[in-house]
Enzyme design. Structure first.
Site, PDB file in Angstrom:
ATOM      1  CE  LYS A 123      56.386  18.499  17.965  1.00  0.00           C
ATOM      2  NZ  LYS A 123      56.006  17.097  17.954  1.00  0.00           N
ATOM      3  CD  GLU A 207      63.920  24.348  19.161  1.00  0.00           C
ATOM      4  OE1 GLU A 207      63.824  24.720  17.970  1.00  0.00           O
ATOM      5  OE2 GLU A 207      63.775  23.168  19.504  1.00  0.00           O
ATOM      6  CG  HIS A 242      55.082  24.913   8.391  1.00  0.00           C
ATOM      7  ND1 HIS A 242      56.422  24.925   8.645  1.00  0.00           N
ATOM      8  CD2 HIS A 242      54.612  26.118   8.786  1.00  0.00           C
ATOM      9  CE1 HIS A 242      56.748  26.080   9.192  1.00  0.00           C
ATOM     10  NE2 HIS A 242      55.671  26.824   9.288  1.00  0.00           N
ATOM     11  NE  ARG A 299      53.582  10.980   9.424  1.00  0.00           N
ATOM     12  CZ  ARG A 299      53.889  12.140   9.984  1.00  0.00           C
ATOM     13  NH1 ARG A 299      53.626  12.349  11.250  1.00  0.00           N
ATOM     14  NH2 ARG A 299      54.480  13.084   9.287  1.00  0.00           N
TER      15      ARG A 299
HETATM   16  C1  MV4 Z   1      62.799  25.585  13.430  1.00  0.00           C
HETATM   17  C2  MV4 Z   1      63.254  26.422  12.390  1.00  0.00           C
HETATM   18  C3  MV4 Z   1      64.327  27.243  12.666  1.00  0.00           C
HETATM   19  N1  MV4 Z   1      64.871  27.247  13.894  1.00  0.00           N
HETATM   20  N2  MV4 Z   1      63.386  25.615  14.622  1.00  0.00           N
HETATM   21  C4  MV4 Z   1      58.947  23.982  11.152  1.00  0.00           C
HETATM   22  C5  MV4 Z   1      58.125  22.762  11.384  1.00  0.00           C
HETATM   23  C6  MV4 Z   1      58.600  22.153  12.642  1.00  0.00           C
HETATM   24  N3  MV4 Z   1      58.875  20.769  12.443  1.00  0.00           N
HETATM   25  C7  MV4 Z   1      59.826  22.901  13.023  1.00  0.00           C
HETATM   26  N4  MV4 Z   1      60.049  23.909  12.022  1.00  0.00           N
HETATM   27  C8  MV4 Z   1      61.116  24.732  12.086  1.00  0.00           C
HETATM   28  N5  MV4 Z   1      61.759  24.775  13.260  1.00  0.00           N
HETATM   29  C9  MV4 Z   1      64.398  26.435  14.836  1.00  0.00           C
HETATM   30  N6  MV4 Z   1      64.962  26.473  16.058  1.00  0.00           N
HETATM   31  C10 MV4 Z   1      62.628  26.368  11.166  1.00  0.00           C
HETATM   32  C11 MV4 Z   1      61.551  25.529  11.009  1.00  0.00           C
HETATM   33  C12 MV4 Z   1      60.956  25.560   9.711  1.00  0.00           C
HETATM   34  C13 MV4 Z   1      60.949  24.438   8.890  1.00  0.00           C
HETATM   35  C14 MV4 Z   1      61.504  23.239   9.289  1.00  0.00           C
HETATM   36  C15 MV4 Z   1      61.477  22.140   8.469  1.00  0.00           C
HETATM   37  C16 MV4 Z   1      60.879  22.237   7.223  1.00  0.00           C
HETATM   38  C17 MV4 Z   1      60.324  23.407   6.806  1.00  0.00           C
HETATM   39  C18 MV4 Z   1      60.360  24.522   7.638  1.00  0.00           C
HETATM   40  C19 MV4 Z   1      59.793  25.708   7.189  1.00  0.00           C
HETATM   41  C20 MV4 Z   1      59.820  26.808   7.996  1.00  0.00           C
HETATM   42  C21 MV4 Z   1      60.387  26.721   9.262  1.00  0.00           C
END
Ligand code: MV4
Length: 509
Positions: A123, A207, A242, A299
Site C-alpha cells: 500500500k 491516513e 470487509h 485481477r
Molecule cells: C479507509 C476508510 C476510511 N478512511 N481509509 C477498508 C478496506 C480497505 N480497502 C480500505 N478500507 C477503508 N479504508 C480511510 N482513510 C474506510 C475503509 C473501509 C471500507 C472501504 C471500502 C469498502 C468497505 C469499507 C468498510 C469499512 C472501512
C-alpha cells in the site's frame, strides 16, 4: 512503441474453482479455446470440473496443498499442452512469484506483470506511485511510522480520527481507527504486531479516517505498453466484515462530472504502471464529494459481471486478447453505460449467526430466467458444499433499463429463487433492498453495521421444511375447497412460499 509478439492461445488451464472457474471457461469456449480444470480431492465432482474439456487432480482439499501449489498447476498445464493459465481471483491470482514461474515455464499468464502486482500489493508503494502520478490519495504518510510520538505529531496535523493501516494489508485486514492522541501508542504497537504476524511485514502508515464513505471502483483494461481504458464504475458499499455482498453499476452517488474525474484517475493509475490486462482501481468517496485512491486489485474481480452487463463487454475475452498480444479489443469512445445492473452474492452462511458459514448439500437451486437475469454459479443440485473454500456459491445478477426497474426485477427474482439444503443469504438480500437507504441509493459502507440486527433475524429453520409444511397446508386447503393451487391470490410472503412449496414438492421426489 513496443512490438507485441502474438502468442498462440488455443488451450487454457484455469487455476481456480467455483463460479469464477466456470465463468472463465464459458468465455474460453465461446472463443473456441480448449479448457483444462484443476481440482482438489473434494472437488472431483465440482461444477468447474464437469465444465472443462480436461481436468487434472492437484492434491488434497486444503488450498495450501492444491489450489495454492504453483508447481503442480504449472505441471498440469505443461502436461495437457495448455499454452496459458488464467488465475481467476483469490488463490494465486495476485502472487507475483506464481506469474513469474508461469512465464519462466514458457506459458502465458493471463493477467498483469509481477511488477504491477508488487507495486499495488504494497500500500505504501502504491500511495507513492499514485501521488507521483497525480492521482489523489487520502491525506497521510508515505513512509512507515514506528515511533508513537512521531505518529501522534502526524495525526495532530492530519486531524483525528486517523486510520493506521498495514502496508502489506488489504481488504480491511490490519487497520485500526485512532480517535485521540492518548490511544496512539497502544494502537500503533498492536497494529504493527498484528501486521508482522499476519503479513511478515510490520510497516504501518497513517491516513485521515474518512467517515461514512462510499466504495467506488473503476474497471480498467491496460495493454501493458502504457495505454489503458476504463469501463466505468461499480459501487460496492454493501459489505460486512470487509466482504462485499451487493454491488451495482452505475453508482447512484456520482454526477457525470465526478464520474468523469474518477474514471480519468483510474486510467491514470493503470497507465502509470503500464498495466496489462483487467484491473480494478478502488476509491473512497467522502460525503463532501472528494475521492481518494485506496488500492488497485490486479485481477478479474468477483463483481465484474455488472460491468459486463452495463457496458456490454466480455472481460474474460478482453483479458485473453490482451494476453495474446492483440491489444485492447475495445475503444474508449465506443463504450458507455446502458441501464442498471445489481449483483447479489449468494453465500452459504447464516445472517442470524453473524454470517457464519454453513455447509451441506445443495438440494434445490432454482433461479428463474427471464429478461436481464444472469446466474454465475459454481454449484448444482446434489453438490456437497465443501468447508475448505470461500462460502460464495453463486452470483445473481440482474439488469434493467433504470435503477428502479432493476430493483423491481431483483425483488421478483430473489423471491422466486429457491435454494434448499443449506443456510444461505437470499432472505438477507430481500431485506437489504427493501431498506430505505438502499432504495434511495444513499447507503454507505456502514449500511449493514448500522441497519442489520442479527438478533431480530428469523432463526435458522431449514427453508425446505417450512416450504413443505406450507405446501401441505395449501394442498389440504385446496382439497377442501376444490380449487386450483395456481389460482391462489398471490400472497406477499417474503419467501414466495406457495411457488417454492410447489417446487419443493415436485423436486427430488
Ligand atoms: C479507509 C476508510 C476510511 N478512511 N481509509 C477498508 C478496506 C480497505 N480497502 C480500505 N478500507 C477503508 N479504508 C480511510 N482513510 C474506510 C475503509 C473501509 C471500507 C472501504 C471500502 C469498502 C468497505 C469499507 C468498510 C469499512 C472501512
Amino acid at each position: 512503441m513496443t512490438t507485441t509478439s502474438t502468442r498462440e492461445i488455443s488451450k487454457v488451464l484455469v487455476a481456480n474453482r467455483g463460479e469464477i472457474a466456470v465463468r472463465i471457461m464459458q468465455g474460453l469456449k465461446e472463443m473456441g479455446i480448449a479448457t483444462v480444470a484443476v481440482y482438489s480431492e473434494v472437488d472431483r465432482e465440482a461444477l468447474h470440473v464437469l465444465c472443462a474439456d480436461e481436468a487434472v487432480p492437484i492434491g488434497p482439499a486444503p488450498a495450501a496443498e492444491s489450489y495454492l501449489v504453483a508447481d503442480k498447476i504449472i505441471q498440469a498445464a505443461l502436461e495437457t499442452g495448455a499454452q496459458a493459465i488464467h488465475p481467476g481471483y483469490g488463490f494465486l491470482s495476485e502472487n507475483g512469484d506464481f506469474s513469474r514461474a508461469v512465464e519462466a515455464a514458457g506459458l502465458v499468464f493471463i493477467g498483469p506483470t509481477a511488477d504491477s502486482m508488487a507495486v499495488m500489493g504494497d500500500k505504501l508503494s502504491a500511495r507513492r506511485k499514485m501521488r507521483a502520478s497525480g492521482v489523489p490519495v487520502v491525506p497521510g504518510t508515505d513512509e512507515p511510522v514506528t515511533d508513537p510520538d512521531t505518529a501522534a505529531k502526524i495525526a495532530a496535523e492530519i486531524g483525528y480520527p486517523v486510520l493506521l493501516k498495514a502496508s502489506a494489508g488489504g481488504g480491511g485486514k490490519g487497520m485500526r481507527i485512532v480517535q485521540e492522541p492518548e490511544a496512539m501508542a497502544t494502537a500503533l504497537r498492536e497494529t504493527m504486531g498484528e501486521a508482522g504476524a499476519a503479513f511478515g511485514n510490520d510497516a504501518i502508515f497513517i491516513e485521515k479516517y474518512i467517515t461514512d464513505p462510499k466504495h467506488i471502483e473503476v474497471q480498467v483494461l491496460g495493454d501493458g505498453a502504457g495505454r489503458a481504458i476504463h469501463l466505468f464504475e461499480r459501487e460496492c458499499s454493501v459489505q460486512r466484515r470487509h466482504q462485499k455482498v451487493i454491488e451495482e453499476s452505475p453508482s447512484p452517488s456520482l454526477t457525470p462530472e465526478l464520474r468523469a474525474e474518477i474514471c480519468a484517475a483510474a486510467v491514470k493509475t493503470a497507465e502509470a504502471i503500464s498495466y496489462r490486462g483487467a484491473g480494478t482501481v478502488e476509491f473512497i468517496l467522502a460525503p463532501d464529494g472528494s475521492f481518494y485512491f485506496l488500492e488497485m486489485n490486479t485481477r478479474l474481480q468477483v463483481e465484474h459481471p455488472i460491468t459486463e452487463m452495463v457496458v456490454g463487454v466480455d472481460l474474460v475475452r478482453a483479458m485473453v486478447e490482451i494476453a495474446r498480444g492483440g491489444g485492447i479489443c475495445y475503444r474508449q469512445e465506443e463504450l458507455g453505460q446502458h441501464g442498471w445492473a445489481l449483483e447479489f452474492r449468494l453465500y452459504a452462511e447464516d445472517p442470524g449467526r453473524n454470517f457464519a458459514p454453513s455447509i451441506g448439500r445443495i438440494e434445490t437451486l432454482a433461479v428463474p430466467g427471464g429478461p436481464g437475469v444472469r446466474l454465475d454459479t459454481g454449484v448444482y443440485e446434489g453438490f456437497d458444499v465443501p468447508i475448505h473454500y470461500d462460502p460464495m456459491l453463486a452470483k445473481l445478477i440482474v439488469w434493467a433499463e433504470t435503477r428502479e426497474l432493476a430493483l423491481a426485477r431483483a425483488r421478483r427474482v430473489l423471491k422466486e429463487s429457491a435454494l434448499h439444503g443449506i443456510t444461505h443469504n437470499l432472505p438477507f438480500h430481500l431485506w437489504a433492498i427493501s431498506q430505505p437507504s438502499f432504495a434511495d441509493g444513499s447507503y454507505t459502507t456502514h449500511f449493514v453495521a448500522d441497519h442489520f440486527d442479527p438478533a431480530g433475524w428469523l432463526p435458522g429453520l431449514d427453508p425446505r421444511t417450512g416450504e413443505i409444511l406450507a405446501a401441505a397446508a395449501v394442498l389440504s386447503e385446496e382439497r377442501l375447497r376444490g380449487t386450483d393451487p395456481h389460482r391462489l391470490p398471490a400472497t406477499e410472503c417474503h419467501a414466495n412460499w406457495h411457488l417454492n412449496a410447489l417446487r419443493a414438492m415436485t423436486r427430488n421426489t
